[in-house]
Design a protein around this motif. Structure first.
Motif, mmCIF file in Angstrom:
data_model
loop_
_atom_site.group_PDB
_atom_site.id
_atom_site.type_symbol
_atom_site.label_atom_id
_atom_site.label_comp_id
_atom_site.label_asym_id
_atom_site.label_seq_id
_atom_site.Cartn_x
_atom_site.Cartn_y
_atom_site.Cartn_z
ATOM 1 N N MET A 48 31.749 17.532 69.325
ATOM 2 C CA MET A 48 32.103 18.345 70.487
ATOM 3 C C MET A 48 33.452 19.024 70.304
ATOM 4 S SD MET A 48 30.666 16.277 73.840
ATOM 5 C CE MET A 48 31.612 14.789 73.567
ATOM 6 N N VAL A 49 34.425 18.315 69.736
ATOM 7 C CA VAL A 49 35.748 18.902 69.523
ATOM 8 C C VAL A 49 35.676 20.014 68.479
ATOM 9 C CG1 VAL A 49 38.047 18.450 68.584
ATOM 10 C CG2 VAL A 49 37.061 16.892 70.277
ATOM 11 N N GLU A 50 34.973 19.772 67.387
ATOM 12 C CA GLU A 50 34.888 20.779 66.326
ATOM 13 C C GLU A 50 34.218 22.055 66.819
ATOM 14 O OE1 GLU A 50 32.963 18.918 63.039
ATOM 15 O OE2 GLU A 50 34.587 17.450 62.748
ATOM 16 N N VAL A 51 33.157 21.934 67.607
ATOM 17 C CA VAL A 51 32.481 23.115 68.138
ATOM 18 C C VAL A 51 33.393 23.862 69.105
ATOM 19 C CG1 VAL A 51 30.566 23.908 69.586
ATOM 20 C CG2 VAL A 51 30.157 22.219 67.783
ATOM 21 N N ALA A 52 34.088 23.129 69.976
ATOM 22 C CA ALA A 52 35.010 23.769 70.921
ATOM 23 C C ALA A 52 36.130 24.509 70.194
ATOM 24 C CB ALA A 52 35.586 22.727 71.872
ATOM 25 N N GLU A 53 36.592 23.945 69.085
ATOM 26 C CA GLU A 53 37.614 24.625 68.292
ATOM 27 C C GLU A 53 37.069 25.897 67.658
ATOM 28 O OE1 GLU A 53 40.499 20.925 66.875
ATOM 29 O OE2 GLU A 53 38.707 21.399 65.699
ATOM 30 N N ARG A 54 35.867 25.814 67.094
ATOM 31 C CA ARG A 54 35.269 27.001 66.461
ATOM 32 C C ARG A 54 35.042 28.118 67.473
ATOM 33 N NH1 ARG A 54 31.814 23.327 63.700
ATOM 34 N NH2 ARG A 54 30.063 23.958 65.033
ATOM 35 N N GLU A 55 34.677 27.741 68.678
ATOM 36 C CA GLU A 55 34.403 28.731 69.714
ATOM 37 C C GLU A 55 35.665 29.249 70.385
ATOM 38 O OE1 GLU A 55 31.745 26.668 72.304
ATOM 39 O OE2 GLU A 55 29.966 27.043 71.042
ATOM 40 N N GLY A 56 36.830 28.684 70.046
ATOM 41 C CA GLY A 56 38.082 29.138 70.604
ATOM 42 C C GLY A 56 38.411 28.583 71.971
ATOM 43 N N ARG A 57 37.640 27.611 72.436
ATOM 44 C CA ARG A 57 37.912 27.023 73.754
ATOM 45 C C ARG A 57 39.059 26.031 73.707
ATOM 46 N NH1 ARG A 57 33.995 23.866 75.703
ATOM 47 N NH2 ARG A 57 32.737 23.743 73.796
ATOM 48 N N LEU A 58 39.305 25.456 72.537
ATOM 49 C CA LEU A 58 40.410 24.515 72.358
ATOM 50 C C LEU A 58 41.519 25.183 71.576
ATOM 51 C CD1 LEU A 58 39.013 20.957 71.485
ATOM 52 C CD2 LEU A 58 40.545 21.564 73.338
ATOM 53 N N THR A 59 42.721 25.213 72.143
ATOM 54 C CA THR A 59 43.887 25.755 71.461
ATOM 55 C C THR A 59 45.008 24.716 71.484
ATOM 56 O OG1 THR A 59 44.881 26.720 73.449
ATOM 57 C CG2 THR A 59 43.209 28.042 72.293
ATOM 58 N N SER A 60 46.117 25.054 70.874
ATOM 59 C CA SER A 60 47.224 24.109 70.810
ATOM 60 C C SER A 60 47.778 23.763 72.185
ATOM 61 C CB SER A 60 48.342 24.678 69.921
ATOM 62 O OG SER A 60 48.798 25.921 70.434
ATOM 63 N N ASP A 61 47.579 24.636 73.188
ATOM 64 C CA ASP A 61 48.078 24.381 74.541
ATOM 65 C C ASP A 61 47.077 23.623 75.419
ATOM 66 O OD1 ASP A 61 50.462 25.707 74.021
ATOM 67 O OD2 ASP A 61 49.627 27.655 74.598
ATOM 68 N N SER A 62 45.893 23.391 74.913
ATOM 69 C CA SER A 62 44.837 22.787 75.727
ATOM 70 C C SER A 62 45.121 21.323 76.034
ATOM 71 C CB SER A 62 43.488 22.883 75.006
ATOM 72 O OG SER A 62 43.093 24.228 74.821
ATOM 73 N N ILE A 63 44.595 20.878 77.164
ATOM 74 C CA ILE A 63 44.606 19.462 77.538
ATOM 75 C C ILE A 63 43.149 19.023 77.640
ATOM 76 C CG2 ILE A 63 45.339 17.719 79.195
ATOM 77 C CD1 ILE A 63 47.402 19.769 80.233
ATOM 78 N N LEU A 64 42.724 18.187 76.737
ATOM 79 C CA LEU A 64 41.367 17.661 76.800
ATOM 80 C C LEU A 64 41.226 16.753 78.015
ATOM 81 C CD1 LEU A 64 40.610 16.721 73.100
ATOM 82 C CD2 LEU A 64 39.247 18.253 74.509
ATOM 83 N N VAL A 65 40.097 16.844 78.708
ATOM 84 C CA VAL A 65 39.805 15.940 79.808
ATOM 85 C C VAL A 65 38.334 15.572 79.734
ATOM 86 C CG1 VAL A 65 39.343 17.825 81.454
ATOM 87 C CG2 VAL A 65 39.960 15.549 82.310
ATOM 88 N N GLU A 66 38.024 14.311 79.985
ATOM 89 C CA GLU A 66 36.633 13.859 79.930
ATOM 90 C C GLU A 66 36.434 12.661 80.830
ATOM 91 O OE1 GLU A 66 33.263 14.176 79.836
ATOM 92 O OE2 GLU A 66 33.729 15.310 78.013
ATOM 93 N N SER A 67 35.256 12.579 81.407
ATOM 94 C CA SER A 67 34.823 11.396 82.150
ATOM 95 C C SER A 67 34.155 10.441 81.171
ATOM 96 C CB SER A 67 33.842 11.813 83.251
ATOM 97 O OG SER A 67 33.065 10.720 83.681
ATOM 98 N N SER A 68 34.553 9.173 81.204
ATOM 99 C CA SER A 68 33.990 8.203 80.263
ATOM 100 C C SER A 68 34.091 6.800 80.838
ATOM 101 C CB SER A 68 34.733 8.261 78.921
ATOM 102 O OG SER A 68 34.342 7.199 78.065
ATOM 103 N N SER A 69 33.074 5.990 80.549
ATOM 104 C CA SER A 69 33.134 4.576 80.927
ATOM 105 C C SER A 69 33.917 3.767 79.920
ATOM 106 C CB SER A 69 31.716 4.009 81.069
ATOM 107 O OG SER A 69 31.028 4.071 79.822
ATOM 108 N N GLY A 70 34.287 4.389 78.789
ATOM 109 C CA GLY A 70 35.114 3.665 77.824
ATOM 110 C C GLY A 70 35.050 4.179 76.405
ATOM 111 N N ASN A 71 33.901 4.074 75.750
ATOM 112 C CA ASN A 71 33.830 4.326 74.318
ATOM 113 C C ASN A 71 34.101 5.777 73.940
ATOM 114 O OD1 ASN A 71 33.407 1.719 73.447
ATOM 115 N ND2 ASN A 71 31.185 1.861 73.499
ATOM 116 N N LEU A 72 33.561 6.739 74.699
ATOM 117 C CA LEU A 72 33.861 8.129 74.375
ATOM 118 C C LEU A 72 35.333 8.410 74.622
ATOM 119 C CD1 LEU A 72 32.611 10.863 73.430
ATOM 120 C CD2 LEU A 72 32.727 11.519 75.829
#
Length: 330
Positions: A48-72
């Motif tokens: 998921m991170v690699e695809v987001a980077e290729r698509e330009g959605r993730l940049t150096s200023d980005s803050i990743l956020v995700e809902s997870s019960s733990g392992n992800l």
């Protein structure tokens, strides 16, 4: 000698435990916990991170956020630390303390949701919180494991081909159902494989994933209070539901043989054992593989702690031998 420069570059993908001596059935357990995130979720997180980077959605200023019960959350914490991203994990009160501490050690920020939404429970409340964060600041990037096709494509490209390579005579595959990323990735791969494979989804009682009534679930990992958007029932041949008492008993049984696995693995092995018992009269035993998503160290304060188990499930949940083996020394 493997030499790596990023933690996501290492994953032991070809280790299996033969469970016949423990369960009485010919079954091979694919162990997915031997990587720096400690679970199968590292595959989905990396994809998921690699695809987001290729698509330009993730940049150096980005803050990743995700809902997870733990392992992800742990997997994204590992990758975020490696790549220099900030990461906020939105979890709930069922998340194990060691898991939260591990994410914090990796530099992540944890938001714990304690009040369930009127519809959809704690999962819906977590997702609502993520959406509110994204609305408050456009630097937030939500990968959204629940709808992201990279979640299941990670397993279409890695997990399923590895199983097919190691077990060319595979008859039945048991996969736990959480976000259903692993389930869908494997099921889609084997639908197009050279020979039919019976796909059995293993879910927790109290989960609504396959249309059952919602109920209390205390063990994170499998099950959902909202139907997973990734799920396509047409790829699943059969569904087995396992109650949490059987999950815990199976975990303790495996531990008594030296294998300490997480709750999701206990659920999958319990369901797979039940299925294999029902089909034990066949002339030829089927070649069966079950997927173990993680190991058990993060569950030592819950499913392997006698007081926690007895408080939630009753004094007679474990037999005396298991209780004696896992009670704290005095």
């Amino acid at each position: 000698m493997p030499v790596i420069s990023t933690p996501q570059a290492f994953n032991q993908d070809d280790l299996y435990v033969d469970l016949e001596a423990i369960t009485g059935h010919r079954m091979f357990l694919k162990c997915e916990g031997f990587n720096f995130a400690g679970s199968i979720k590292l595959k989905a997180a990396a994809e998921m991170v690699e695809v987001a980077e290729r698509e330009g959605r993730l940049t150096s200023d980005s803050i990743l956020v995700e809902s997870s019960s733990g392992n992800l959350g742990v997997a994204l914490s590992v990758i975020a630390a490696s790549k220099g991203y900030r990461f906020v994990c939105v979890t709930d009160s069922r998340c194990n303390l060691p898991t939260r501490l591990l994410m914090e050690a990796l530099g992540s920020q944890i938001h714990i949701i304690t009040e369930p939404a009127p519809e959809g429970g704690l999962l819906a409340a977590r997702i609502n919180h993520v959406r509110a964060l994204c609305a408050s600041d456009d630097r937030y990037v939500w990968l959204n494991q629940y709808t992201n096709p990279s979640n299941h494509m990670a397993h279409f490209k890695t997990t399923a081909p590895a199983i097919a390579r190691d077990f060319p005579d595979l008859d039945v595959l048991f996969v736990g159902a959480g976000t259903t990323g692993t389930l869908m990735g494997c099921a889609r791969y084997f639908r197009d494989w050279c020979r039919p494979v019976h796909i059995v989804a293993v879910d927790s009682e109290g989960s609504v994933t396959f249309g059952d009534a919602p109920g209390r679930r205390m063990i994170p990992g499998l099950g959902s209070s909202v139907r997973p958007p990734l799920l396509d029932d047409s790829y699943v041949d059969e569904v087995i539901h396992v109650n949490e008492a059987d999950t815990i008993r199976t975990c303790h049984r495996l531990a008594r043989h030296g294998f300490v696995f997480g709750g999701s693995t206990g659920t999958v092995v319990s369901g797979a054992s039940r299925w294999l018992s029902r089909h034990s009269g066949r002339r030829r035993q089927p070649t069966a593989v079950a997927i173990a998503p993680d190991l058990g160290e993060r569950y030592l304060e819950t499913i392997y702690q006698t007081n926690w188990v007895q408080d939630l499930y009753g004094d007679n949940m474990l037999d005396r031998q298991e209780v004696a083996a896992h009670s704290p020394a005095v």
